[in-house]
Design a protein around this motif. Structure first.
Motif, PDB file in Angstrom:
ATOM      1  N   ASP A  53       8.694   4.414 -11.274  1.00  0.00           N
ATOM      2  CA  ASP A  53       9.965   3.687 -11.224  1.00  0.00           C
ATOM      3  C   ASP A  53       9.788   2.351 -10.505  1.00  0.00           C
ATOM      4  O   ASP A  53      10.311   1.323 -10.944  1.00  0.00           O
ATOM      5  N   ALA A  54       9.035   2.356  -9.402  1.00  0.00           N
ATOM      6  CA  ALA A  54       8.781   1.112  -8.655  1.00  0.00           C
ATOM      7  C   ALA A  54       7.933   0.151  -9.487  1.00  0.00           C
ATOM      8  O   ALA A  54       8.156  -1.064  -9.467  1.00  0.00           O
ATOM      9  N   LEU A  55       6.972   0.684 -10.234  1.00  0.00           N
ATOM     10  CA  LEU A  55       6.130  -0.164 -11.085  1.00  0.00           C
ATOM     11  C   LEU A  55       6.935  -0.798 -12.219  1.00  0.00           C
ATOM     12  O   LEU A  55       6.673  -1.940 -12.602  1.00  0.00           O
ATOM     13  N   ASN A  56       7.908  -0.072 -12.755  1.00  0.00           N
ATOM     14  CA  ASN A  56       8.738  -0.607 -13.847  1.00  0.00           C
ATOM     15  C   ASN A  56       9.515  -1.842 -13.425  1.00  0.00           C
ATOM     16  O   ASN A  56       9.892  -2.659 -14.264  1.00  0.00           O
ATOM     17  N   LYS A  57       9.741  -1.993 -12.123  1.00  0.00           N
ATOM     18  CA  LYS A  57      10.439  -3.172 -11.599  1.00  0.00           C
ATOM     19  C   LYS A  57       9.481  -4.337 -11.378  1.00  0.00           C
ATOM     20  O   LYS A  57       9.902  -5.405 -10.974  1.00  0.00           O
ATOM     21  N   ARG A  58       8.203  -4.113 -11.617  1.00  0.00           N
ATOM     22  CA  ARG A  58       7.179  -5.130 -11.385  1.00  0.00           C
ATOM     23  C   ARG A  58       6.323  -5.339 -12.636  1.00  0.00           C
ATOM     24  O   ARG A  58       5.108  -5.383 -12.560  1.00  0.00           O
ATOM     25  N   LYS A  59       6.985  -5.468 -13.749  1.00  0.00           N
ATOM     26  CA  LYS A  59       6.270  -5.669 -15.016  1.00  0.00           C
ATOM     27  C   LYS A  59       5.484  -6.978 -14.967  1.00  0.00           C
ATOM     28  O   LYS A  59       5.905  -7.944 -14.356  1.00  0.00           O
ATOM     29  N   GLY A  60       4.325  -6.979 -15.590  1.00  0.00           N
ATOM     30  CA  GLY A  60       3.480  -8.172 -15.607  1.00  0.00           C
ATOM     31  C   GLY A  60       2.478  -8.219 -14.469  1.00  0.00           C
ATOM     32  O   GLY A  60       1.608  -9.083 -14.438  1.00  0.00           O
ATOM     33  N   ALA A  61       2.589  -7.279 -13.540  1.00  0.00           N
ATOM     34  CA  ALA A  61       1.644  -7.234 -12.424  1.00  0.00           C
ATOM     35  C   ALA A  61       0.410  -6.441 -12.830  1.00  0.00           C
ATOM     36  O   ALA A  61       0.488  -5.499 -13.629  1.00  0.00           O
ATOM     37  N   ARG A  62      -0.727  -6.819 -12.297  1.00  0.00           N
ATOM     38  CA  ARG A  62      -1.950  -6.026 -12.469  1.00  0.00           C
ATOM     39  C   ARG A  62      -1.867  -4.882 -11.470  1.00  0.00           C
ATOM     40  O   ARG A  62      -1.587  -5.104 -10.296  1.00  0.00           O
ATOM     41  N   THR A  63      -2.097  -3.662 -11.943  1.00  0.00           N
ATOM     42  CA  THR A  63      -1.952  -2.505 -11.066  1.00  0.00           C
ATOM     43  C   THR A  63      -3.301  -1.880 -10.731  1.00  0.00           C
ATOM     44  O   THR A  63      -4.146  -1.703 -11.608  1.00  0.00           O
ATOM     45  N   TYR A  64      -3.445  -1.590  -9.460  1.00  0.00           N
ATOM     46  CA  TYR A  64      -4.650  -0.949  -8.931  1.00  0.00           C
ATOM     47  C   TYR A  64      -4.228   0.380  -8.306  1.00  0.00           C
ATOM     48  O   TYR A  64      -3.468   0.396  -7.344  1.00  0.00           O
ATOM     49  N   ALA A  65      -4.716   1.482  -8.857  1.00  0.00           N
ATOM     50  CA  ALA A  65      -4.457   2.801  -8.288  1.00  0.00           C
ATOM     51  C   ALA A  65      -5.610   3.134  -7.350  1.00  0.00           C
ATOM     52  O   ALA A  65      -6.775   3.133  -7.766  1.00  0.00           O
ATOM     53  N   MET A  66      -5.290   3.386  -6.104  1.00  0.00           N
ATOM     54  CA  MET A  66      -6.311   3.727  -5.126  1.00  0.00           C
ATOM     55  C   MET A  66      -6.598   5.226  -5.248  1.00  0.00           C
ATOM     56  O   MET A  66      -5.732   6.058  -4.972  1.00  0.00           O
ATOM     57  N   ALA A  67      -7.809   5.552  -5.692  1.00  0.00           N
ATOM     58  CA  ALA A  67      -8.174   6.946  -5.927  1.00  0.00           C
ATOM     59  C   ALA A  67      -9.662   7.120  -5.682  1.00  0.00           C
ATOM     60  O   ALA A  67     -10.463   6.226  -5.978  1.00  0.00           O
ATOM     61  N   GLU A  68     -10.034   8.257  -5.144  1.00  0.00           N
ATOM     62  CA  GLU A  68     -11.433   8.474  -4.778  1.00  0.00           C
ATOM     63  C   GLU A  68     -12.386   8.384  -5.974  1.00  0.00           C
ATOM     64  O   GLU A  68     -13.550   8.050  -5.813  1.00  0.00           O
ATOM     65  N   GLU A  69     -11.884   8.629  -7.186  1.00  0.00           N
ATOM     66  CA  GLU A  69     -12.757   8.541  -8.359  1.00  0.00           C
ATOM     67  C   GLU A  69     -12.821   7.125  -8.940  1.00  0.00           C
ATOM     68  O   GLU A  69     -13.492   6.882  -9.931  1.00  0.00           O
ATOM     69  N   GLY A  70     -12.142   6.184  -8.295  1.00  0.00           N
ATOM     70  CA  GLY A  70     -12.149   4.805  -8.766  1.00  0.00           C
ATOM     71  C   GLY A  70     -13.450   4.090  -8.462  1.00  0.00           C
ATOM     72  O   GLY A  70     -14.340   4.608  -7.783  1.00  0.00           O
ATOM     73  N   ALA A  71     -13.547   2.879  -8.967  1.00  0.00           N
ATOM     74  CA  ALA A  71     -14.726   2.039  -8.731  1.00  0.00           C
ATOM     75  C   ALA A  71     -14.700   1.536  -7.292  1.00  0.00           C
ATOM     76  O   ALA A  71     -13.634   1.319  -6.714  1.00  0.00           O
ATOM     77  N   THR A  72     -15.863   1.362  -6.721  1.00  0.00           N
ATOM     78  CA  THR A  72     -15.955   0.762  -5.392  1.00  0.00           C
ATOM     79  C   THR A  72     -16.409  -0.687  -5.556  1.00  0.00           C
ATOM     80  O   THR A  72     -17.280  -0.990  -6.373  1.00  0.00           O
ATOM     81  N   LEU A  73     -15.781  -1.560  -4.811  1.00  0.00           N
ATOM     82  CA  LEU A  73     -16.113  -2.978  -4.833  1.00  0.00           C
ATOM     83  C   LEU A  73     -16.445  -3.431  -3.421  1.00  0.00           C
ATOM     84  O   LEU A  73     -15.867  -2.920  -2.457  1.00  0.00           O
ATOM     85  N   SER A  74     -17.315  -4.404  -3.308  1.00  0.00           N
ATOM     86  CA  SER A  74     -17.520  -5.039  -2.013  1.00  0.00           C
ATOM     87  C   SER A  74     -16.305  -5.922  -1.733  1.00  0.00           C
ATOM     88  O   SER A  74     -15.506  -6.213  -2.628  1.00  0.00           O
ATOM     89  N   SER A  75     -16.182  -6.367  -0.507  1.00  0.00           N
ATOM     90  CA  SER A  75     -15.082  -7.274  -0.158  1.00  0.00           C
ATOM     91  C   SER A  75     -15.163  -8.556  -0.980  1.00  0.00           C
ATOM     92  O   SER A  75     -14.132  -9.083  -1.435  1.00  0.00           O
ATOM     93  N   MET A  76     -16.366  -9.057  -1.170  1.00  0.00           N
ATOM     94  CA  MET A  76     -16.545 -10.276  -1.975  1.00  0.00           C
ATOM     95  C   MET A  76     -16.134 -10.036  -3.431  1.00  0.00           C
ATOM     96  O   MET A  76     -15.511 -10.897  -4.060  1.00  0.00           O
ATOM     97  N   GLU A  77     -16.490  -8.871  -3.981  1.00  0.00           N
ATOM     98  CA  GLU A  77     -16.120  -8.551  -5.359  1.00  0.00           C
ATOM     99  C   GLU A  77     -14.604  -8.421  -5.514  1.00  0.00           C
ATOM    100  O   GLU A  77     -14.034  -8.900  -6.491  1.00  0.00           O
ATOM    101  N   LEU A  78     -13.954  -7.799  -4.521  1.00  0.00           N
ATOM    102  CA  LEU A  78     -12.500  -7.680  -4.571  1.00  0.00           C
ATOM    103  C   LEU A  78     -11.860  -9.067  -4.516  1.00  0.00           C
ATOM    104  O   LEU A  78     -10.955  -9.366  -5.301  1.00  0.00           O
ATOM    105  N   ALA A  79     -12.333  -9.920  -3.625  1.00  0.00           N
ATOM    106  CA  ALA A  79     -11.799 -11.282  -3.524  1.00  0.00           C
ATOM    107  C   ALA A  79     -11.980 -12.020  -4.848  1.00  0.00           C
ATOM    108  O   ALA A  79     -11.066 -12.717  -5.315  1.00  0.00           O
TER     109      ALA A  79
END
Length: 147
Positions: A53-79
């Motif tokens: 419901d909160a995401l539906n109010k933010r259409k057009g945003a890139r969404t990142y789900a924080m989950a242990e099975e997700g990809a890991t990035l360095s701080s530089m890669e995230l930036a």
């Protein structure tokens, strides 16, 4: 200019971690648009519905789900990844004690892990706030980040 939102399930009960999050929130709000939305906890499915419901109010945003099975990035890669958004809003989702529903994970553009280790949702929120601030500092050439 950036527009970042964290949607987090559950209240910050640890006042020390809450103070650190508040500090990074204030820093982020001084340099761009930043909001932290705290949702009521419950079971994974009810939390998932509130997140969607909160995401539906933010259409057009890139969404990142924080989950242990997700990809890991360095701080530089995230930036670098956030820099490629060129002002497109980004929403980061942190689930409650039992993680995120499958529906939330499937709706995300990116699954991202802070670490292969598991953290409480409070520690994950504090780490994410710091990493978002670090990404902004990297993009600005600030001395906050040392290579």
């Amino acid at each position: 200019m950036y527009a970042y939102t964290i949607i987090a399930v559950g209240k910050m009960k640890n006042r020390h971690l809450a103070a650190i999050c508040d500090d990074f929130t204030k820093r982020l709000q001084r340099q761009g648009k930043f909001e932290l939305i705290e949702l009521k906890d419950g079971d994974v499915d009810s939390e998932g519905q509130r997140i969607l419901d909160a995401l539906n109010k933010r259409k057009g945003a890139r969404t990142y789900a924080m989950a242990e099975e997700g990809a890991t990035l360095s701080s530089m890669e995230l930036a670098g990844d956030l820099g490629k958004l060129h002002g497109q809003p980004a929403v980061f989702i942190i689930g409650g004690a039992y993680g995120l529903s499958d529906a939330v994970k499937q709706s995300a553009d990116t699954m991202l892990a802070l670490s292969p280790m598991t953290f409480t949702h409070e520690i994950a929120r504090m780490l994410l706030c710091e990493q978002l601030y670090r990404a902004v500092a990297i993009q600005a050439g600030s001395k906050y980040h040392h290579e």
